[in-house]
Design a protein around this motif. Sequence first.
Motif, PDB file in Angstrom:
ATOM      1  N   GLU A 108      49.681  51.512 123.868  1.00 53.18           N
ATOM      2  CA  GLU A 108      49.877  50.388 124.327  1.00 53.18           C
ATOM      3  C   GLU A 108      50.600  50.300 125.805  1.00 53.18           C
ATOM      4  OE1 GLU A 108      51.528  46.021 122.877  1.00 53.18           O
ATOM      5  OE2 GLU A 108      50.653  47.478 121.446  1.00 53.18           O
ATOM      6  N   LEU A 109      50.150  49.692 126.802  1.00 56.88           N
ATOM      7  CA  LEU A 109      50.849  49.580 127.930  1.00 56.88           C
ATOM      8  C   LEU A 109      50.914  48.360 128.577  1.00 56.88           C
ATOM      9  CD1 LEU A 109      48.398  52.495 129.663  1.00 56.88           C
ATOM     10  CD2 LEU A 109      50.643  52.727 128.635  1.00 56.88           C
ATOM     11  N   GLU A 110      51.931  48.480 129.585  1.00 53.64           N
ATOM     12  CA  GLU A 110      51.956  47.240 130.320  1.00 53.64           C
ATOM     13  C   GLU A 110      52.160  47.571 131.742  1.00 53.64           C
ATOM     14  OE1 GLU A 110      55.480  44.259 131.558  1.00 53.64           O
ATOM     15  OE2 GLU A 110      54.997  44.025 129.261  1.00 53.64           O
ATOM     16  N   ASP A 111      51.117  46.601 132.501  1.00 52.34           N
ATOM     17  CA  ASP A 111      51.027  47.195 134.013  1.00 52.34           C
ATOM     18  C   ASP A 111      52.378  46.405 134.697  1.00 52.34           C
ATOM     19  OD1 ASP A 111      50.560  46.686 136.982  1.00 52.34           O
ATOM     20  OD2 ASP A 111      48.408  46.886 136.262  1.00 52.34           O
ATOM     21  N   GLU A 112      52.931  47.282 135.492  1.00 54.42           N
ATOM     22  CA  GLU A 112      54.434  47.014 136.133  1.00 54.42           C
ATOM     23  C   GLU A 112      54.246  45.894 136.947  1.00 54.42           C
ATOM     24  OE1 GLU A 112      57.841  48.646 135.455  1.00 54.42           O
ATOM     25  OE2 GLU A 112      56.762  48.661 133.510  1.00 54.42           O
ATOM     26  N   ASP A 113      53.215  45.826 137.681  1.00 49.85           N
ATOM     27  CA  ASP A 113      53.221  44.699 138.855  1.00 49.85           C
ATOM     28  C   ASP A 113      52.673  43.523 138.193  1.00 49.85           C
ATOM     29  OD1 ASP A 113      53.809  46.595 140.762  1.00 49.85           O
ATOM     30  OD2 ASP A 113      51.651  47.291 140.981  1.00 49.85           O
ATOM     31  N   THR A 114      51.808  43.634 137.348  1.00 50.83           N
ATOM     32  CA  THR A 114      50.901  42.201 136.713  1.00 50.83           C
ATOM     33  C   THR A 114      51.508  41.753 135.343  1.00 50.83           C
ATOM     34  OG1 THR A 114      49.168  43.601 135.665  1.00 50.83           O
ATOM     35  CG2 THR A 114      48.894  42.867 137.869  1.00 50.83           C
ATOM     36  N   GLY A 115      52.080  42.636 134.844  1.00 54.58           N
ATOM     37  CA  GLY A 115      52.474  42.483 133.463  1.00 54.58           C
ATOM     38  C   GLY A 115      51.514  42.186 132.337  1.00 54.58           C
ATOM     39  N   ASP A 116      50.175  42.638 132.713  1.00 54.04           N
ATOM     40  CA  ASP A 116      49.120  42.589 131.766  1.00 54.04           C
ATOM     41  C   ASP A 116      49.115  43.875 130.911  1.00 54.04           C
ATOM     42  OD1 ASP A 116      47.893  40.547 133.058  1.00 54.04           O
ATOM     43  OD2 ASP A 116      46.452  42.081 134.220  1.00 54.04           O
ATOM     44  N   VAL A 153      57.535  55.289 131.989  1.00 48.74           N
ATOM     45  CA  VAL A 153      56.560  54.844 132.986  1.00 48.74           C
ATOM     46  C   VAL A 153      56.130  55.863 133.675  1.00 48.74           C
ATOM     47  CG1 VAL A 153      56.712  53.569 134.978  1.00 48.74           C
ATOM     48  CG2 VAL A 153      58.459  52.906 133.426  1.00 48.74           C
ATOM     49  N   ALA A 154      54.622  55.435 133.336  1.00 43.63           N
ATOM     50  CA  ALA A 154      53.888  56.593 133.999  1.00 43.63           C
ATOM     51  C   ALA A 154      53.078  56.086 135.133  1.00 43.63           C
ATOM     52  CB  ALA A 154      52.552  56.751 132.964  1.00 43.63           C
ATOM     53  N   GLN A 155      53.056  56.844 136.327  1.00 41.61           N
ATOM     54  CA  GLN A 155      52.858  56.607 137.564  1.00 41.61           C
ATOM     55  C   GLN A 155      51.203  57.214 137.761  1.00 41.61           C
ATOM     56  OE1 GLN A 155      55.274  58.173 140.393  1.00 41.61           O
ATOM     57  NE2 GLN A 155      56.697  56.114 140.553  1.00 41.61           N
ATOM     58  N   VAL A 156      50.305  56.296 138.074  1.00 45.56           N
ATOM     59  CA  VAL A 156      48.803  56.501 138.370  1.00 45.56           C
ATOM     60  C   VAL A 156      48.488  56.466 139.475  1.00 45.56           C
ATOM     61  CG1 VAL A 156      46.494  56.327 137.076  1.00 45.56           C
ATOM     62  CG2 VAL A 156      48.542  55.761 135.755  1.00 45.56           C
ATOM     63  N   GLN A 157      47.669  57.631 140.127  1.00 46.31           N
ATOM     64  CA  GLN A 157      47.309  57.299 141.488  1.00 46.31           C
ATOM     65  C   GLN A 157      45.775  56.440 141.451  1.00 46.31           C
ATOM     66  OE1 GLN A 157      48.909  57.760 144.544  1.00 46.31           O
ATOM     67  NE2 GLN A 157      47.026  56.741 145.289  1.00 46.31           N
ATOM     68  N   ALA A 158      45.542  55.318 141.527  1.00 48.76           N
ATOM     69  CA  ALA A 158      44.667  54.426 141.171  1.00 48.76           C
ATOM     70  C   ALA A 158      43.952  54.445 142.587  1.00 48.76           C
ATOM     71  CB  ALA A 158      44.725  53.304 140.641  1.00 48.76           C
ATOM     72  N   PRO A 159      42.355  54.036 142.822  1.00 52.28           N
ATOM     73  CA  PRO A 159      41.766  53.907 144.117  1.00 52.28           C
ATOM     74  C   PRO A 159      42.665  52.891 144.903  1.00 52.28           C
ATOM     75  CG  PRO A 159      40.106  53.792 142.352  1.00 52.28           C
ATOM     76  CD  PRO A 159      41.612  54.068 141.707  1.00 52.28           C
ATOM     77  N   GLY A 160      43.185  51.868 144.335  1.00 56.98           N
ATOM     78  CA  GLY A 160      43.851  50.542 144.957  1.00 56.98           C
ATOM     79  C   GLY A 160      45.357  51.123 145.261  1.00 56.98           C
ATOM     80  N   GLY A 161      45.928  52.522 145.044  1.00 57.70           N
ATOM     81  CA  GLY A 161      47.191  52.699 145.384  1.00 57.70           C
ATOM     82  C   GLY A 161      47.792  53.114 143.978  1.00 57.70           C
ATOM     83  N   GLU A 166      53.922  50.841 132.007  1.00 61.81           N
ATOM     84  CA  GLU A 166      55.272  51.408 130.969  1.00 61.81           C
ATOM     85  C   GLU A 166      54.539  51.303 129.661  1.00 61.81           C
ATOM     86  OE1 GLU A 166      59.111  49.417 128.599  1.00 61.81           O
ATOM     87  OE2 GLU A 166      58.359  48.228 130.342  1.00 61.81           O
ATOM     88  N   VAL A 167      54.719  52.514 128.811  1.00 59.80           N
ATOM     89  CA  VAL A 167      54.350  52.926 127.588  1.00 59.80           C
ATOM     90  C   VAL A 167      55.158  51.998 126.509  1.00 59.80           C
ATOM     91  CG1 VAL A 167      53.962  54.510 125.791  1.00 59.80           C
ATOM     92  CG2 VAL A 167      53.704  55.161 128.090  1.00 59.80           C
ATOM     93  N   LEU A 168      54.310  50.970 125.942  1.00 56.67           N
ATOM     94  CA  LEU A 168      55.239  50.073 124.971  1.00 56.67           C
ATOM     95  C   LEU A 168      55.109  50.515 123.418  1.00 56.67           C
ATOM     96  CD1 LEU A 168      53.477  46.703 126.239  1.00 56.67           C
ATOM     97  CD2 LEU A 168      55.833  47.711 126.794  1.00 56.67           C
ATOM     98  N   ASP A 169      53.878  51.279 123.159  1.00 51.31           N
ATOM     99  CA  ASP A 169      53.724  51.714 121.916  1.00 51.31           C
ATOM    100  C   ASP A 169      52.675  52.929 121.784  1.00 51.31           C
ATOM    101  OD1 ASP A 169      54.331  51.701 118.998  1.00 51.31           O
ATOM    102  OD2 ASP A 169      52.510  50.589 118.535  1.00 51.31           O
ATOM    103  N   VAL A 170      52.991  54.100 120.833  1.00 48.38           N
ATOM    104  CA  VAL A 170      52.061  54.993 120.883  1.00 48.38           C
ATOM    105  C   VAL A 170      51.815  55.032 119.258  1.00 48.38           C
ATOM    106  CG1 VAL A 170      51.801  57.575 120.998  1.00 48.38           C
ATOM    107  CG2 VAL A 170      53.248  56.322 122.688  1.00 48.38           C
ATOM    108  N   ARG A 171      50.555  55.031 118.825  1.00 47.88           N
ATOM    109  CA  ARG A 171      50.154  54.985 117.574  1.00 47.88           C
ATOM    110  C   ARG A 171      49.213  56.224 117.239  1.00 47.88           C
ATOM    111  NH1 ARG A 171      49.228  49.865 119.134  1.00 47.88           N
ATOM    112  NH2 ARG A 171      47.155  50.106 118.929  1.00 47.88           N
ATOM    113  N   TYR A 172      49.139  56.475 116.229  1.00 57.10           N
ATOM    114  CA  TYR A 172      47.838  57.639 115.730  1.00 57.10           C
ATOM    115  C   TYR A 172      46.903  57.020 114.602  1.00 57.10           C
ATOM    116  CZ  TYR A 172      51.825  60.093 118.062  1.00 57.10           C
ATOM    117  OH  TYR A 172      52.834  60.536 119.084  1.00 57.10           O
ATOM    118  N   GLU A 173      45.844  56.543 114.760  1.00 56.15           N
ATOM    119  CA  GLU A 173      45.068  55.903 113.919  1.00 56.15           C
ATOM    120  C   GLU A 173      43.817  56.346 114.113  1.00 56.15           C
ATOM    121  OE1 GLU A 173      46.412  52.081 114.968  1.00 56.15           O
ATOM    122  OE2 GLU A 173      44.784  51.789 116.402  1.00 56.15           O
TER     123      GLU A 173
END
Length: 173
Positions: A108-116, A153-161, A166-173
């Motif tokens: 589960e992630l949260e986009d640092e810029d948008t909060g999504d 926090v993971a930094q990802v090089q996306a096409p838009g920059g 932020e990693v909110l939760d990690v589950r193994y299901e």
Amino acid sequence: MATFAVACVCLEIVEMATIPITKRGAEKLKAELHRLKTVDRPAVIAAISEARAQGDLSENAEYEAAKDRQGFIEGRIQEVEGKLSAAQIIDPAALDAGGRVVFGATVELEDEDTGDAVTYQIVGEDEADIKTGKISVNSPIARALIGKYAGDVAQVQAPGGLREYEVLDVRYE
């Protein structure tokens, strides 16, 4: 003066690379293989027989279509069998990675810029389907997430920059 070249032939035995796949993904491939062998293959063989019975094969479109379909089915059977033979099946529910993001984990992630907030499961190449929240282990975001823990926090090089999640939760299901 004569120059002699000595050729060295080195034989290297390369072990077939394993392909990670989740237990669910392997089950889907096995089901597809079963359908191809027990339903699709017999149906196309019957269609070829019917088309042959119509006589002249040189101008028989049904025969050509059935032969093409047979080639596709046989090719897909070989492809699926190859993937299953090279598969390293991983059951995410049986993982104990201590909260670390690994193959098969649901993150589960949260986009640092948008909060999504978004949730992804890291799966094999063949299982990836962004619509269902499954991303390939080879995708830029999955590569950035592997090894992270909740709170990182993971930094990802996306096409838009550059994007940060932020990693909110990690589950193994």
